[in-house]
Design a protein around this motif. Structure first.
Motif, short mmCIF file in Angstrom:
data_model
loop_
_atom_site.label_atom_id
_atom_site.label_comp_id
_atom_site.label_asym_id
_atom_site.label_seq_id
_atom_site.Cartn_x
_atom_site.Cartn_y
_atom_site.Cartn_z
N LEU A 347 -0.53 -4.81 14.85
CA LEU A 347 -0.12 -5.49 13.62
C LEU A 347 -0.68 -4.79 12.38
CD1 LEU A 347 -0.47 -9.27 14.58
CD2 LEU A 347 1.62 -7.91 14.44
N VAL A 348 -1.95 -4.36 12.47
CA VAL A 348 -2.54 -3.64 11.33
C VAL A 348 -1.83 -2.31 11.13
CG1 VAL A 348 -4.66 -2.59 10.44
CG2 VAL A 348 -4.78 -4.77 11.65
N THR A 349 -1.50 -1.64 12.20
CA THR A 349 -0.78 -0.36 12.11
C THR A 349 0.58 -0.55 11.45
OG1 THR A 349 -1.90 0.49 14.08
CG2 THR A 349 0.16 1.56 13.45
N GLN A 350 1.30 -1.58 11.87
CA GLN A 350 2.61 -1.86 11.28
C GLN A 350 2.51 -2.20 9.79
OE1 GLN A 350 4.06 -5.02 13.78
NE2 GLN A 350 4.22 -3.70 15.59
N ALA A 351 1.41 -2.87 9.42
CA ALA A 351 1.24 -3.31 8.04
C ALA A 351 0.55 -2.28 7.16
CB ALA A 351 0.43 -4.62 8.02
N GLU A 352 0.22 -1.11 7.71
CA GLU A 352 -0.58 -0.13 6.96
C GLU A 352 0.01 0.22 5.59
OE1 GLU A 352 -2.69 4.26 7.43
OE2 GLU A 352 -1.62 3.38 9.12
N PRO A 353 1.32 0.43 5.43
CA PRO A 353 1.83 0.72 4.08
C PRO A 353 1.51 -0.39 3.08
CG PRO A 353 3.47 1.28 5.73
CD PRO A 353 2.38 0.56 6.45
N LYS A 354 1.64 -1.63 3.52
CA LYS A 354 1.31 -2.75 2.63
C LYS A 354 -0.18 -2.81 2.36
CE LYS A 354 1.97 -6.49 0.25
NZ LYS A 354 2.62 -6.42 -1.09
N LEU A 355 -0.99 -2.55 3.36
CA LEU A 355 -2.44 -2.57 3.18
C LEU A 355 -2.86 -1.49 2.18
CD1 LEU A 355 -3.76 -3.12 6.82
CD2 LEU A 355 -2.98 -4.80 5.15
N ARG A 356 -2.21 -0.35 2.24
CA ARG A 356 -2.53 0.72 1.29
C ARG A 356 -2.13 0.33 -0.12
NH1 ARG A 356 -4.70 5.07 3.22
NH2 ARG A 356 -4.61 5.49 5.46
N GLU A 357 -1.06 -0.42 -0.26
CA GLU A 357 -0.69 -0.93 -1.58
C GLU A 357 -1.79 -1.85 -2.11
OE1 GLU A 357 3.06 -2.89 -1.80
OE2 GLU A 357 4.14 -1.26 -0.80
N LEU A 358 -2.30 -2.71 -1.26
CA LEU A 358 -3.36 -3.62 -1.69
C LEU A 358 -4.63 -2.84 -2.05
CD1 LEU A 358 -2.91 -6.45 0.97
CD2 LEU A 358 -2.18 -6.47 -1.42
N ALA A 359 -4.92 -1.79 -1.29
CA ALA A 359 -6.09 -0.97 -1.60
C ALA A 359 -5.89 -0.22 -2.91
CB ALA A 359 -6.34 0.02 -0.45
N GLN A 360 -4.69 0.29 -3.15
CA GLN A 360 -4.40 0.99 -4.39
C GLN A 360 -4.44 0.03 -5.56
OE1 GLN A 360 -4.09 4.30 -4.74
NE2 GLN A 360 -4.15 3.90 -6.94
N TYR A 361 -3.99 -1.19 -5.33
CA TYR A 361 -4.08 -2.24 -6.36
C TYR A 361 -5.52 -2.44 -6.78
CZ TYR A 361 -4.69 -7.04 -8.06
OH TYR A 361 -5.07 -8.15 -8.78
N GLN A 362 -6.40 -2.43 -5.77
CA GLN A 362 -7.83 -2.61 -6.07
C GLN A 362 -8.36 -1.45 -6.91
OE1 GLN A 362 -10.18 -4.40 -6.38
NE2 GLN A 362 -12.00 -3.12 -6.32
N LEU A 363 -7.98 -0.21 -6.55
CA LEU A 363 -8.48 0.93 -7.29
C LEU A 363 -7.98 0.90 -8.73
CD1 LEU A 363 -7.98 3.77 -4.65
CD2 LEU A 363 -10.12 2.73 -5.36
N THR A 364 -6.73 0.49 -8.93
CA THR A 364 -6.17 0.38 -10.29
C THR A 364 -6.90 -0.70 -11.07
OG1 THR A 364 -4.03 1.09 -9.48
CG2 THR A 364 -4.07 -0.04 -11.61
N LYS A 365 -7.13 -1.83 -10.41
CA LYS A 365 -7.79 -2.94 -11.09
C LYS A 365 -9.20 -2.58 -11.50
CE LYS A 365 -9.13 -7.77 -10.36
NZ LYS A 365 -9.20 -8.89 -9.41
N ALA A 366 -9.89 -1.80 -10.64
CA ALA A 366 -11.29 -1.47 -10.91
C ALA A 366 -11.43 -0.42 -11.98
CB ALA A 366 -11.97 -1.01 -9.62
#
Length: 367
Positions: A347-366
């Motif tokens: 499930l994590v593997t399948q969701a990896e593109p979305k998880l990377r979006e959330l991680a990138q969101y964090q980097l932008t926010k910070a």
């Protein structure tokens, strides 16, 4: 002492003679539900303690384990006095001889401070709770970022080394001591098919800085205050040693983001909670701030995949070897755990593109 229905009661009575407390009216009861050590709550009219028998099959260096915990506790206690660490630091109580671990017959034991008006939680139910978990474990490792990890003994060699864990699985498959391979061959095959991911893990692991990591960052290794419902202490320092942040973050994802318990057999109903994942990655990164390198931030997503996979292979290996490592309470318990963890990895593997979006969101926010 109250009678305790266990073959170890005499050992406990002997152990307590090594400490300068009055245990003549003590009572004892099981505490927690850990897979490895035997843990008890010890109560007297004046004091409450945590008493633990260390599993020397899993932890062959019990004295070093307790010495590690003592070094970490001493450092965190000093930082707390400087207002650099917000959580409580549960003490290991030293014996009359000044030891943090006492051997009685075949086992080492330790006595620890019990934090009153506190409780543990078994699962994360909201993003707000996930945020608290991420903050607490990040505060723990971030505060220790100026403490030399080289001072700590490596308690379990190659604990999260994917090469070592795959070698263990390979050996268990070759031996098949308990004739269990046929029933789980499909799962074994899937694990060995993940070679591209395994190589990705190896490549990034060799480039990451080493920290003092907890290595067991599930929510029930935090104490919560009954008054505030906020984390008040990080506990269970048995696997604290030099490690990588992606391992601690990945274990949070593994234990917080599934809607099912670790050994639930309803794997077809498993879901990955993206709101909880987002709360974890935002608060873990924000708490570390600039003490986390860009490559470490990138590694967190890999860790989110790695920990379900590596724990799944460990459960599978233990099942093939006859359930020698993890406590089991039913037939095929470790196999059920392995199936669950590998499903979470998928499930994590399948969701990896979305998880990377959330991680990138964090980097932008910070930024």
């Amino acid at each position: 002492m109250d009678k305790f229905n266990s073959s170890i009661s005499q050992d406990i009575a002997l152990l307590l003679t090594h400490y300068a407390y009055d245990f003549s009216q003590a009572s004892i009861s099981p505490l927690g539900n850990g897979h490895i050590n035997s843990t008890y709550k010890l109560s007297t009219p004046e004091h409450e303690f945590v008493l633990q028998r260390i599993n020397h099959d899993v932890f062959p260096q019990p004295v070093a384990l307790c010495q590690n915990a003592q070094l970490i506790n001493d450092y965190l206690a000093k930082q707390k006095l400087l207002n650099e660490y917000p959580l409580q630091v549960p003490k290991q109580l030293l014996s009359n001889a000044g030891d943090s671990a006492v051997k009685v017959n075949d086992y080492y034991w330790r006595l620890m401070e019990f934090i009153p008006e506190s409780h543990t939680l078994e699962q994360v139910s909201t993003p707000e709770q996930a945020a608290l978990v991420a903050q607490a474990f990040a505060q723990f490792s971030c505060t220790l970022s100026d403490f030399s990890a080289e001072k700590l003994t490596v308690i379990i060699k190659d604990f999260h080394d994917i090469r070592f864990r795959m070698a263990q699985l390979t050996q268990a498959v070759a031996d098949d001591h308990c004739n269990r391979l046929a029933q789980c061959q499909y799962l074994v095959d899937f694990c060995f098919e993940q070679q591209a991911f395994i190589e990705q893990v190896i490549s990034i692991s060799d480039k990451l800085p080493v920290h003092v990591t907890h290595n067991d960052t599930k929510i029930n290794n935090l104490l919560f205050s009954r008054a505030s419902n906020q984390p008040c202490a990080v506990i269970d320092l048995d696997t604290c040693m030099p490690g990588l942040l992606m391992h601690d973050f990945g274990d949070m994802v593994r234990t917080c983001c599934s809607n099912l318990a670790e050994d639930d057999t309803s794997t077809e109903e498993m879901e990955l909670n993206l709101d909880i994942f987002q709360a974890l990655i935002i608060n873990y990164q924000n708490t570390f701030g600039d003490k986390m390198t860009p490559l470490e931030r990138e590694s967190l997503i890999i860790g989110a995949r790695l920990l379900p996979f590596i724990i799944g292979t460990r459960f599978l290996t233990d099942h093939l070897n006859g359930d020698n490592y993890f406590h089991v309470s039913r037939e095929n318990h470790n196999l059920d755990r392995a199936i669950s963890q590998i499903q979470l990895y998928k499930l994590v593997t399948q969701a990896e593109p979305k998880l990377r979006e959330l991680a990138q969101y964090q980097l932008t926010k910070a930024s």
